[in-house]
Design an enzyme around this catalytic site. Structure first.
Site, PDB file in Angstrom:
ATOM      1  CE1 TYR A 135       0.570   1.054   5.722  1.00 45.29           C
ATOM      2  CE2 TYR A 135      -0.712   3.082   5.774  1.00 45.29           C
ATOM      3  CZ  TYR A 135       0.216   2.269   5.158  1.00 45.29           C
ATOM      4  OH  TYR A 135       0.786   2.676   3.983  1.00 45.29           O
ATOM      5  CE  LYS A 186      11.877 -10.863   3.430  1.00 45.97           C
ATOM      6  NZ  LYS A 186      12.589 -11.346   2.221  1.00 45.97           N
ATOM      7  CG  ASP A 219      12.169 -10.479  -1.191  1.00 47.25           C
ATOM      8  OD1 ASP A 219      11.204 -11.277  -1.143  1.00 47.25           O
ATOM      9  OD2 ASP A 219      13.324 -10.795  -0.827  1.00 47.25           O
ATOM     10  CG  ASP A 243       1.459   2.335   0.807  1.00 46.66           C
ATOM     11  OD1 ASP A 243       0.677   2.979   0.084  1.00 46.66           O
ATOM     12  OD2 ASP A 243       2.504   2.821   1.290  1.00 46.66           O
ATOM     13  CG  ASP A 247       2.793   3.929  -4.933  1.00 44.06           C
ATOM     14  OD1 ASP A 247       1.559   3.887  -4.784  1.00 44.06           O
ATOM     15  OD2 ASP A 247       3.494   4.883  -4.524  1.00 44.06           O
TER      16      ASP A 247
END
Ligand code: IPM
Ligand code: MN
Length: 352
Positions: A135, A186, A219, A243, A247
């Protein structure tokens, strides 16, 4: 207490009106006065004046207010989201609001899309790092628009940034009697940047003896949130992954309209907003679910030290959801305004 209110665009206007209604009701019930200053920034203002935020905007928000409340930003007439970037992402960065606090709490089992899961299974807080990662906007495009285009966007991870969000996650767990903190990265593929997350997590976790540190690669975390959400109490991750998984979390609690957030720098002026966007096609139609906006106001009250007030709002929201007094998103038949009225009326003073 001075609160800057920026309803913004689309349904941001609709849901902010309900959050404001609820805050005013809290004021009446608890005998407090809130000084709510409505600010016009958003798409219309930008299109009319060319100004996203005034030149002294960030300093004004930081110095003149105890908290900032935002509805939503986004308008099809401004495809690059220039105003949204300045007002929302800009404030996150300029005010150094490094904690994005996003609770994922199912209020009634009928709202959960997972078979056989109830309110005890979906109850966690996600801490999303809010000032770094992809970002920050470091990068550029070379030979843009050609077949030789090279596009680079750097994933920034600093010791300071990673450390303060991981520490915050553990401190939150400790203060709230929670016993598990899960970090997601990750680091099996992003071997430089995310090795730092591994290092810092291993450094900080032992300082919290009663709290079990766990880890998933991002993941696998997505999969685990669906497979067995009950395993999570606190999740901490970077800006980009946070982010995305918030959701996922929003759906676990019944939809994007249910999800609340706080963009926080502990001890400083912080910003509260529902997780959802401006949903232009529903704007002004009295259909948007105001619950995420109202719960964001509750997070703000809590941040301002008004614990009982925040709890009273949460209880009123829960009652409205349980009794199906809400919008279509929660299976109800009420409009945005009527939902706000119901929740405001359900706010009760604590028993003496
Ligand atoms: C959010 C939003 C923003 C983000 C967008 C609007 C830039 O999706 O708050 O989750 O990516 O942070
Ligand atoms: Mn998002």
């Amino acid at each position: 207490m001075r609160i800057a209110v920026i309803p913004g665009d689309g349904i941001g206007q609709d849901v902010t009106a309900e959050a404001v209604k609820v805050i005013r009701r809290v004021g009446e019930v608890f005998g407090r006065s809130f000084d709510l200053e409505m600010l016009p920034y958003g798409a219309d203002y930008y299109l009319q004046t060319g100004i996203t935020l005034p030149p002294n905007g960030y300093a004004m928000l930081r110095d003149e207010f105890d908290a900032i409340y935002v509805g939503a930003l986004g308008d099809p007439r401004i495809p690059d989201m220039r105003h949204g970037r300045d007002i929302l992402l800009g404030t996150r960065f300029e005010l150094d609001l490094y904690v994005n606090h996003r609770p994922v709490k199912l209020l009634h089992e009928r709202l959960c899309p997972l078979k056989g899961r109830g309110t005890a299974d979906v109850n966690m807080v996600i801490f999303r790092e809010n000032t770094e990662s992809l970002y920050v906007g470091i990068g550029g495009r070379f030979k843009a628009g050609t077949e030789d285009e090279v596009a680079i966007q750097e994933d920034i991870n600093t010791y300071k940034g990673v450390h303060r969000i991981i520490r915050h996650a553990f401190e939150y767990a400790k203060a709230n009697g929670l016993t598990k903190v899960c970090m997601a990265d990750k680091s099996n593929a992003v071997t430089h940047g995310h090795a730092l997350w591994q290092r810092v997590f291993k450094e900080v976790a032992p300082q919290y003896p009663g709290i079990e540190p766990t880890h998933w690669f991002i993941d696998a975390l997505c999969m685990q949130m669906i497979k067995n959400p009950a395993q999570f109490e606190v999740i901490v991750t970077n800006n980009m992954f946070g982010d995305i998984i918030t959701d996922v979390g929003a759906q676990l609690q019944g939809g994007l309209g249910m999800a609340a957030s706080g963009n926080i720098h502990p001890g400083r002026t912080s910003l509260f907003e529902p997780v959802h966007g401006s949903a232009p096609k529903y704007a002004g139609k009295n259909v948007a679910n105001p619950v995420g906006a109202i719960l964001s106001a509750a997070l703000m009250l809590d941040f301002l030290g008004l614990r009982q007030e925040a709890a009273a709002v949460e209880a009123a929201v829960k009652e409205s959801v349980v009794t199906v007094n809400g919008t279509a998103e929660i299976g109800g038949t009420l409009g945005t305004r009527e939902t706000g009225d119901y929740i405001a009326a359900a706010i009760k003073a604590p028993k003496a």
